[in-house]
Design a protein around this motif. Sequence first.
Motif, mmCIF file in Angstrom:
data_model
loop_
_atom_site.group_PDB
_atom_site.id
_atom_site.type_symbol
_atom_site.label_atom_id
_atom_site.label_comp_id
_atom_site.label_asym_id
_atom_site.label_seq_id
_atom_site.Cartn_x
_atom_site.Cartn_y
_atom_site.Cartn_z
ATOM 1 N N MET A 136 -0.643 -4.094 -4.139
ATOM 2 C CA MET A 136 -1.927 -4.722 -3.860
ATOM 3 C C MET A 136 -2.180 -5.812 -4.891
ATOM 4 O O MET A 136 -1.881 -5.647 -6.052
ATOM 5 N N ASN A 151 -7.399 -7.734 -2.998
ATOM 6 C CA ASN A 151 -7.594 -6.471 -2.281
ATOM 7 C C ASN A 151 -8.322 -5.452 -3.130
ATOM 8 O O ASN A 151 -9.220 -4.766 -2.651
ATOM 9 N N SER A 164 -12.953 -6.540 7.910
ATOM 10 C CA SER A 164 -13.283 -6.307 6.511
ATOM 11 C C SER A 164 -14.764 -6.372 6.218
ATOM 12 O O SER A 164 -15.258 -5.605 5.413
#
Length: 69
Positions: free
Chosen positions: A1, A5, A64
Amino acid sequence: MNWWNISVFCIIPIVSVVFFFFWKRKYLWMAPLISTAISVVISLLAMPSILSDAEHRNMFFGISVMLHI
């Protein structure tokens, strides 16, 4: 990641809830709205190309942002 993120999906939501929890608990309902706004700003600054493609734009705003709210 990568840092984007981690900050958008972990750090910002947790920090906003903790901040409103200790500052004024009656404003705790604002934490998801504030974290969403901050995450959108950071995402647009980090990846301005996210708005250039319709598929990426729909995925970002459809998935998201709804995760935060």
